[in-house]
Design a protein around this motif. Sequence first.
Motif, PDB file in Angstrom:
ATOM      1  N   ARG A   1      39.855 -15.034  19.403  1.00  0.00           N
ATOM      2  CA  ARG A   1      40.677 -14.496  20.149  1.00  0.00           C
ATOM      3  C   ARG A   1      41.798 -15.366  20.736  1.00  0.00           C
ATOM      4  NH1 ARG A   1      37.601 -11.003  24.383  1.00  0.00           N
ATOM      5  NH2 ARG A   1      38.163 -12.680  25.777  1.00  0.00           N
ATOM      6  N   PHE A   2      41.369 -16.620  20.838  1.00  0.00           N
ATOM      7  CA  PHE A   2      42.297 -17.656  21.291  1.00  0.00           C
ATOM      8  C   PHE A   2      43.627 -17.878  20.051  1.00  0.00           C
ATOM      9  CE2 PHE A   2      43.811 -22.012  20.952  1.00  0.00           C
ATOM     10  CZ  PHE A   2      44.704 -22.458  21.915  1.00  0.00           C
ATOM     11  N   TRP A   3      42.927 -17.878  18.859  1.00  0.00           N
ATOM     12  CA  TRP A   3      43.656 -18.130  17.927  1.00  0.00           C
ATOM     13  C   TRP A   3      44.985 -17.051  17.481  1.00  0.00           C
ATOM     14  CZ3 TRP A   3      45.225 -22.883  17.205  1.00  0.00           C
ATOM     15  CH2 TRP A   3      44.152 -23.937  17.364  1.00  0.00           C
TER      16      TRP A   3
ATOM     17  N   VAL B   1      52.896 -26.180  23.487  1.00  0.00           N
ATOM     18  CA  VAL B   1      53.150 -25.419  25.183  1.00  0.00           C
ATOM     19  C   VAL B   1      52.295 -24.040  24.666  1.00  0.00           C
ATOM     20  CG1 VAL B   1      54.855 -23.995  26.110  1.00  0.00           C
ATOM     21  CG2 VAL B   1      55.355 -26.519  25.520  1.00  0.00           C
ATOM     22  N   VAL B   2      52.655 -23.438  23.648  1.00  0.00           N
ATOM     23  CA  VAL B   2      52.002 -22.182  23.655  1.00  0.00           C
ATOM     24  C   VAL B   2      50.518 -22.158  23.428  1.00  0.00           C
ATOM     25  CG1 VAL B   2      51.838 -20.038  21.945  1.00  0.00           C
ATOM     26  CG2 VAL B   2      53.999 -20.943  22.534  1.00  0.00           C
ATOM     27  N   HIS B   3      49.979 -23.263  22.962  1.00  0.00           N
ATOM     28  CA  HIS B   3      48.508 -23.638  22.847  1.00  0.00           C
ATOM     29  C   HIS B   3      47.888 -23.612  24.005  1.00  0.00           C
ATOM     30  CE1 HIS B   3      45.047 -25.711  20.483  1.00  0.00           C
ATOM     31  NE2 HIS B   3      44.781 -25.841  22.103  1.00  0.00           N
ATOM     32  N   GLU B   4      48.622 -24.460  24.900  1.00  0.00           N
ATOM     33  CA  GLU B   4      47.994 -24.810  26.458  1.00  0.00           C
ATOM     34  C   GLU B   4      48.329 -23.549  27.260  1.00  0.00           C
ATOM     35  OE1 GLU B   4      46.012 -27.016  26.695  1.00  0.00           O
ATOM     36  OE2 GLU B   4      46.453 -27.964  24.923  1.00  0.00           O
ATOM     37  N   LEU B   5      49.229 -22.856  27.176  1.00  0.00           N
ATOM     38  CA  LEU B   5      49.344 -21.598  27.627  1.00  0.00           C
ATOM     39  C   LEU B   5      48.327 -20.722  27.565  1.00  0.00           C
ATOM     40  CD1 LEU B   5      53.120 -20.942  27.664  1.00  0.00           C
ATOM     41  CD2 LEU B   5      51.840 -21.764  29.811  1.00  0.00           C
ATOM     42  N   ALA B   6      47.851 -20.634  26.114  1.00  0.00           N
ATOM     43  CA  ALA B   6      46.893 -19.511  25.738  1.00  0.00           C
ATOM     44  C   ALA B   6      45.715 -19.920  26.128  1.00  0.00           C
ATOM     45  CB  ALA B   6      46.737 -19.509  24.319  1.00  0.00           C
ATOM     46  N   HIS B   7      45.460 -21.154  26.639  1.00  0.00           N
ATOM     47  CA  HIS B   7      44.247 -21.784  27.252  1.00  0.00           C
ATOM     48  C   HIS B   7      43.944 -21.290  28.557  1.00  0.00           C
ATOM     49  CE1 HIS B   7      42.319 -24.064  24.311  1.00  0.00           C
ATOM     50  NE2 HIS B   7      43.081 -24.683  24.062  1.00  0.00           N
ATOM     51  N   ILE B   8      45.156 -20.765  29.229  1.00  0.00           N
ATOM     52  CA  ILE B   8      44.840 -20.240  30.776  1.00  0.00           C
ATOM     53  C   ILE B   8      43.932 -19.104  30.714  1.00  0.00           C
ATOM     54  CG2 ILE B   8      46.235 -19.154  32.435  1.00  0.00           C
ATOM     55  CD1 ILE B   8      48.509 -21.073  31.793  1.00  0.00           C
ATOM     56  N   HIS B   9      43.951 -18.211  29.833  1.00  0.00           N
ATOM     57  CA  HIS B   9      43.215 -17.199  29.896  1.00  0.00           C
ATOM     58  C   HIS B   9      42.065 -17.288  28.687  1.00  0.00           C
ATOM     59  CE1 HIS B   9      45.642 -15.174  32.630  1.00  0.00           C
ATOM     60  NE2 HIS B   9      46.631 -15.196  32.049  1.00  0.00           N
ATOM     61  N   GLU B  10      42.167 -17.991  27.716  1.00  0.00           N
ATOM     62  CA  GLU B  10      40.856 -18.416  26.744  1.00  0.00           C
ATOM     63  C   GLU B  10      40.795 -19.693  26.509  1.00  0.00           C
ATOM     64  OE1 GLU B  10      39.660 -15.986  24.859  1.00  0.00           O
ATOM     65  OE2 GLU B  10      40.917 -14.374  25.687  1.00  0.00           O
ATOM     66  N   LYS B  11      39.690 -20.209  27.378  1.00  0.00           N
ATOM     67  CA  LYS B  11      39.329 -21.802  27.413  1.00  0.00           C
ATOM     68  C   LYS B  11      38.988 -22.092  26.058  1.00  0.00           C
ATOM     69  CE  LYS B  11      40.288 -21.626  31.832  1.00  0.00           C
ATOM     70  NZ  LYS B  11      41.880 -22.109  32.008  1.00  0.00           N
ATOM     71  N   ASN B  12      38.417 -21.457  25.219  1.00  0.00           N
ATOM     72  CA  ASN B  12      37.854 -21.958  23.960  1.00  0.00           C
ATOM     73  C   ASN B  12      38.481 -21.728  22.847  1.00  0.00           C
ATOM     74  OD1 ASN B  12      35.451 -22.812  25.468  1.00  0.00           O
ATOM     75  ND2 ASN B  12      34.792 -20.577  25.066  1.00  0.00           N
ATOM     76  N   HIS B  13      38.402 -22.435  21.654  1.00  0.00           N
ATOM     77  CA  HIS B  13      39.120 -22.140  20.773  1.00  0.00           C
ATOM     78  C   HIS B  13      38.432 -21.113  19.813  1.00  0.00           C
ATOM     79  CE1 HIS B  13      40.620 -26.495  21.300  1.00  0.00           C
ATOM     80  NE2 HIS B  13      41.543 -25.565  21.131  1.00  0.00           N
ATOM     81  N   SER B  14      38.299 -19.832  20.214  1.00  0.00           N
ATOM     82  CA  SER B  14      37.917 -18.688  19.694  1.00  0.00           C
ATOM     83  C   SER B  14      38.576 -18.085  19.132  1.00  0.00           C
ATOM     84  CB  SER B  14      37.281 -17.793  20.821  1.00  0.00           C
ATOM     85  OG  SER B  14      38.483 -17.340  21.564  1.00  0.00           O
TER      86      SER B  14
ATOM     87  N   THR C   1      50.051 -14.656  17.523  1.00  0.00           N
ATOM     88  CA  THR C   1      50.884 -13.454  17.792  1.00  0.00           C
ATOM     89  C   THR C   1      52.065 -13.960  18.355  1.00  0.00           C
ATOM     90  OG1 THR C   1      49.293 -12.571  18.832  1.00  0.00           O
ATOM     91  CG2 THR C   1      50.843 -11.240  19.213  1.00  0.00           C
ATOM     92  N   VAL C   2      52.134 -15.113  19.185  1.00  0.00           N
ATOM     93  CA  VAL C   2      53.531 -15.752  19.643  1.00  0.00           C
ATOM     94  C   VAL C   2      54.177 -16.388  18.762  1.00  0.00           C
ATOM     95  CG1 VAL C   2      54.406 -17.124  21.552  1.00  0.00           C
ATOM     96  CG2 VAL C   2      52.528 -15.823  21.705  1.00  0.00           C
ATOM     97  N   LEU C   3      53.531 -17.445  17.646  1.00  0.00           N
ATOM     98  CA  LEU C   3      54.146 -18.203  16.763  1.00  0.00           C
ATOM     99  C   LEU C   3      53.379 -17.915  15.451  1.00  0.00           C
ATOM    100  CD1 LEU C   3      54.249 -21.651  18.845  1.00  0.00           C
ATOM    101  CD2 LEU C   3      56.097 -20.181  18.561  1.00  0.00           C
TER     102      LEU C   3
END
Length: 222
Positions: free
Chosen positions: A194-196, A179-192, A201-203
């Motif tokens: 920044r994304f990780w 869930v957190v992975h997909e929510l993070a993709h809303i603003h960061e489309k790639n696995h950069s 930070t959340v988990l």
Amino acid sequence: MEDIKIDKIIRSRRRTLALIVTADATLVVRAPLRVSLKYINNFVLKKQNWIKAKQQQVNENGGPVRSKEFIDGESFLYLGEIYRLKIEDCDRIELSQSLLFPKRYLLDAKGKMIEWYKDMARETIKARADIYSRSTGWEYKTIKITSAQTRWGSCSPKGSINFPWRLVMAPINAIDYVVVHELAHIHEKNHSARFWNKVETVLPDYKQRELWLKENRKFLNL
Ligand SMILES: [Zn+2]
């Protein structure tokens, strides 16, 4: 001495060797780019007791998973717990100590069970997404429950997030990771990076949760 077979070597810019025994008991070695085959073989030899124990453990867990037969006592996963199937004269599928399953559903047992998992997934995953969406401020448009077989989640360009019904078989902490992975993709489309960072930070223990899904994916199915 019995040899241990290395099934796959994955080289990357890492610094250390790592051994992975996957869900089907194959041995994968992650290695730095320049380490020699001899060095890898020696390392594997030193760790052979650990590898054998791990492979045995995987094989005791059933080897290849058979598809469900829908008979009394058969086990089904829900939120990481095993429930035994109990076929009864009830109206609908119900969860108590066992998983109560109406006799009249047996004509289309798999279809009915998937419907039930879909309902459960919708309820549970939406509730988790709302919790994390509120705490992070990452807003999604809609949630869809799909029959995807190869991925645990996806995120559309317009911000709707999708999850397969099979995910509700996993423990809640693994669900939360997806869930957190997909929510993070809303603003960061790639696995950069920044994304990780966002995910971490959340988990902070997201890697362990991800590993659980990797190691257990073959059990999360009918
Ligand atoms: Zn992703």
